[in-house]
Motif scaffolding. Structure first.
Motif, PDB file in Angstrom:
ATOM      1  N   GLY A 101     -20.388  20.333  74.626  1.00  0.00           N
ATOM      2  CA  GLY A 101     -21.064  20.768  75.790  1.00  0.00           C
ATOM      3  C   GLY A 101     -22.760  19.971  75.488  1.00  0.00           C
ATOM      4  O   GLY A 101     -23.546  20.060  74.256  1.00  0.00           O
ATOM      5  N   ILE A 102     -23.633  20.615  76.351  1.00  0.00           N
ATOM      6  CA  ILE A 102     -25.328  20.875  76.195  1.00  0.00           C
ATOM      7  C   ILE A 102     -25.859  21.664  76.074  1.00  0.00           C
ATOM      8  O   ILE A 102     -24.979  23.407  77.163  1.00  0.00           O
ATOM      9  CB  ILE A 102     -25.819  19.858  77.302  1.00  0.00           C
ATOM     10  N   THR A 103     -27.627  22.100  75.552  1.00  0.00           N
ATOM     11  CA  THR A 103     -28.363  23.134  76.176  1.00  0.00           C
ATOM     12  C   THR A 103     -29.112  23.008  76.872  1.00  0.00           C
ATOM     13  O   THR A 103     -29.569  22.119  76.501  1.00  0.00           O
ATOM     14  CB  THR A 103     -28.285  23.543  74.767  1.00  0.00           C
ATOM     15  N   ILE A 104     -29.222  23.608  77.418  1.00  0.00           N
ATOM     16  CA  ILE A 104     -30.547  23.677  78.921  1.00  0.00           C
ATOM     17  C   ILE A 104     -31.839  24.654  78.126  1.00  0.00           C
ATOM     18  O   ILE A 104     -31.316  25.164  78.250  1.00  0.00           O
ATOM     19  CB  ILE A 104     -30.552  23.027  80.062  1.00  0.00           C
ATOM     20  N   GLU A 105     -33.156  23.823  78.088  1.00  0.00           N
ATOM     21  CA  GLU A 105     -34.346  25.119  77.922  1.00  0.00           C
ATOM     22  C   GLU A 105     -34.632  24.656  78.414  1.00  0.00           C
ATOM     23  O   GLU A 105     -35.518  24.225  79.607  1.00  0.00           O
ATOM     24  CB  GLU A 105     -34.828  24.973  76.544  1.00  0.00           C
TER      25      GLU A 105
END
Length: 239
Positions: A101-105
């Motif tokens: 997956g990905i992480t978004i700040e």
């Protein structure tokens, strides 16, 4: 006598003619005209066809589960039921999930920081719009500021503050985690978000999205709350 009959007959024809004209005008000129172009209609048709395909897939999955129960012994049926319950718990977001997956700040924009613009929380409308963009990709698992987002989740404005599942979302910066079924799906989502116009919507609210590249070990915790059962009741043993 004859004139009276002719007069009544003329009135009846007038009424019938008026009603026919009104009906014809209603059919010919509807109150709301469809002004969409052919591409907008094609896109809506494609969306409906995709929904139809997903519903058929779910029906086939349920039929497969029922067929499995019918062919199993009593002991195996209990095991199959336990596996089904575990699967439903996973779909409902009750269990921890680890996968690609990905992480978004979500951060304040550099301009707002440089000019000392007061930092406010993300609006519920913007967050809802963002989640709708993410839902273009099926099978994702989502966490917003540490709050598991699932089929029963809600995004609301409570006393001027945006809340997910009744819990307030922190003032930026905060993180959004997304797990996809495969690493390839995460890469597609990553590329889609990079090119999406959603960045403009965030920038208008003095916010930016810092999206990390896909990894294989994104971790999302399960939903800590319990489901409330209002309708199902457990039967006494032996019934």
């Amino acid at each position: 006598m004859g004139k009276t009959i002719h007069w009544k007959f003329a009135c009846i024809l007038l009424i019938v003619g008026f009603m026919t004209a009104v009906q014809f005008n209603t059919v010919k000129s509807p109150k709301e005209r469809d002004t969409r172009d052919i591409w907008a209609i094609r896109n809506e048709l494609a969306t409906e066809k995709q929904l139809h395909s997903e519903l058929l897939s779910e029906i086939r999955e349920f039929d497969k589960t029922i067929s499995t129960y019918k062919t199993l012994s009593e002991e195996d049926t209990g095991k199959a039921l336990a596996e089904t319950v575990d699967k439903l718990f996973q779909q409902a977001g009750m269990t921890q999930a680890i996968g690609p997956g990905i992480t978004i700040e979500v951060r304040p924009s550099p301009e707002s920081v440089a000019f000392g613009t007061p930092i406010t929380g993300i609006s519920s409308d913007l967050l809802t719009h963002f989640v709708n963009e993410l839902n273009r990709f099926k099978g994702i698992i989502l966490e917003i500021d540490g709050k598991r987002f699932h089929t029963l989740s809600s995004i609301r404005d409570i006393n001027g503050l945006t809340a997910v599942n009744g819990l307030h979302v922190a003032t930026p910066p905060f993180s959004i985690k997304i797990i996809s079924p495969t690493l390839s799906d995460s890469e597609k989502l990553y590329n889609y978000l990079l090119a999406s116009t959603i960045h403009d919507d965030f920038y208008l609210d003095n916010l930016i999205l810092d999206i990390t590249k896909p990894t294989v070990d994104v971790e999302i915790r399960g939903w800590s709350e319990k489901f409330e059962n209002h309708f199902l009741q457990e039967l006494p043993k032996g019934e």
